[in-house]
Design a protein around this motif. Structure first.
Motif, PDB file in Angstrom:
ATOM      1  N   ALA A 257       8.233  10.172  -8.685  1.00 34.81           N
ATOM      2  CA  ALA A 257       8.099   9.160  -9.728  1.00 34.81           C
ATOM      3  C   ALA A 257       7.824   9.898 -11.035  1.00 34.81           C
ATOM      4  O   ALA A 257       6.780  10.537 -11.184  1.00 34.81           O
ATOM      5  N   ILE A 266       6.402  11.363  -4.014  1.00 43.53           N
ATOM      6  CA  ILE A 266       6.256  10.075  -3.333  1.00 43.53           C
ATOM      7  C   ILE A 266       5.999  10.321  -1.852  1.00 43.53           C
ATOM      8  O   ILE A 266       6.733  11.077  -1.200  1.00 43.53           O
ATOM      9  N   LEU A 274      11.997   3.451  -1.290  1.00 47.71           N
ATOM     10  CA  LEU A 274      12.273   3.793  -2.691  1.00 47.71           C
ATOM     11  C   LEU A 274      13.609   4.520  -2.891  1.00 47.71           C
ATOM     12  O   LEU A 274      14.005   4.775  -4.025  1.00 47.71           O
ATOM     13  N   LEU A 284       4.457   2.003 -11.534  1.00 47.06           N
ATOM     14  CA  LEU A 284       3.464   2.737 -10.738  1.00 47.06           C
ATOM     15  C   LEU A 284       2.114   2.063 -10.933  1.00 47.06           C
ATOM     16  O   LEU A 284       1.737   1.761 -12.071  1.00 47.06           O
ATOM     17  N   PHE A 357       3.561   0.907  -5.693  1.00 44.22           N
ATOM     18  CA  PHE A 357       4.867   0.884  -6.348  1.00 44.22           C
ATOM     19  C   PHE A 357       5.371  -0.549  -6.435  1.00 44.22           C
ATOM     20  O   PHE A 357       5.326  -1.284  -5.452  1.00 44.22           O
TER      21      PHE A 357
END
Length: 366
Positions: A257, A266, A274, A284, A357
């Protein structure tokens, strides 16, 4: 069985021009302590008043104890309501306030006396039975209001922001007293508040509402650790969760991220979900208490960032550090053995496992 069930209930005012509750479906279990929470105007008090029968339902069905109560007057619903303003009769003594509803039912005097003394003992207001409300403190008046509801032995207790008129110390004391009262009475409690701390400390389950719509209905722990969307994530927790606009990238086979000049790894458990966000913006979420400082012993393997403190608030063993990141203001609550001043460079550590997330477009949790 004092269950409460809403089936596609809607509530509108001004001849249908203003809809406060568009479509509410909710089931509260027998003997459960449920708290309705949300910002002002979210519909929580209207929902409570519909249970009480103080507000008519525009459409849909409401059941109490498996009995449809649409159109049934409040006095026939076997519920008791405790209001924010106490609503005590000023010319009556505490005893007479508590006994009034029982006298209207023409209950024998010895039974009334037994019920009033039982409630007064539980609530520790026996010394005040001969006083009038004006001679009592706010906390004592609230206990009288609770006692007046208790003596009726209702199937459901409804409490509408009962602690909002009390000071911080009294609110804390009364929170624990109401929780213990629920444990003793083993009755269904529905409690409305705008204070998420009250909700988190008292409820079996919490209904988080916004604009008349349920955002999430779950246990306090689930709301905190698994919020359904950014609204719940931002509403539950104090100070509120930090939200950072980020982009999902793939670097050396790993998902990250990217925000500001940083790229957070992540966790594997989130990577699969994701994958489809590679090259896209996401949000975030990091709670202030999930930032670590150099004083913490478990910073190994955590992701380090360096920020400039805009403001630092010492709260005892912890310090709230306000800082700017990716063009937005954020807050970290960290352990700090030394004083942090405005302008200081502060090294913070992020545990990727504690990061949330959210989909940028829908605001739902990923």
């Amino acid at each position: 069985m004092a269950t409460i069930k809403f089936k596609n209930v809607a509530k509108a005012f001004d001849n249908g021009k203003v809809t406060v509750i568009p479509d509410l479906s909710l089931e509260i279990k027998d003997k459960e302590f449920v708290v309705l929470v949300g910002p002002s105007g979210c519909g929580k008090s209207t929902t409570l008043r519909m249970i009480a029968g103080l507000e008519d339902i525009s459409s849909g069905e409401l059941y109490i104890d498996n009995k449809k109560v649409n159109g049934i007057p409040p006095k026939d619903r076997d519920i008791a309501m405790v209001f924010q303003s106490y609503a005590l009769y000023p010319h009556m003594t505490v005893y007479k306030n508590m006994a009034f509803a029982l006298k209207l039912k023409k209950m024998p005097k010895n039974e009334i006396d037994e019920k009033v003394m039982w409630a007064a003992k539980i609530l520790d207001i026996e010394p005040y039975l001969d006083r009038k409300p004006r001679a009592l403190s706010g906390g004592q008046r609230q206990r009288v209001a609770l006692g007046r509801a208790m003596v009726r032995n209702p199937k459901v207790f409804l409490l509408d922001e009962p602690l909002s008129n009390l000071d911080a110390k009294l609110r804390t004391e009364m929170r624990s007293q109401i929780t213990m009262l629920h444990q003793k009475l083993q009755t269904t409690f529905v409690y409305v508040t705008h204070d998420q701390t009250e909700a988190m400390t008292m409820a079996d389950r919490i209904v988080v509402m916004n604009k008349g719509v349920i955002q999430q209905f779950d246990t306090p722990q689930k709301l905190y650790s698994e919020p359904a969307n950014t609204f719940v994530a931002g509403f539950i927790g104090s100070p509120q969760m930090n939200f950072i606009d980020s982009e999902i990238i793939k670097d050396s086979g790993k998902l990250k991220a990217k925000f500001s000049s940083y790229a957070l790894d992540i966790p594997k458990v989130k990577s699969e979900k994701l994958e489809k966000y590679i090259g896209k913006k996401i949000i975030l979420g990091i709670r202030p208490e999930h930032f670590l400082s150099v004083e913490d012993s478990d910073i190994k393997g955590k992701y380090a960032i360096t920020v400039n403190a805009m403001l630092a608030e010492m709260t005892g063993s912890e310090t709230n550090v306000y800082f700017e990141l990716a063009g937005e203001k954020h807050i970290a609550r960290i352990k700090s053995e030394k004083k942090i001043c405005s302008g200081d460079s502060v090294r913070l550590f992020i545990d990727p496992e504690a990061v949330h997330f959210f989909d940028k477009e829908t605001t739902m949790a990923i």
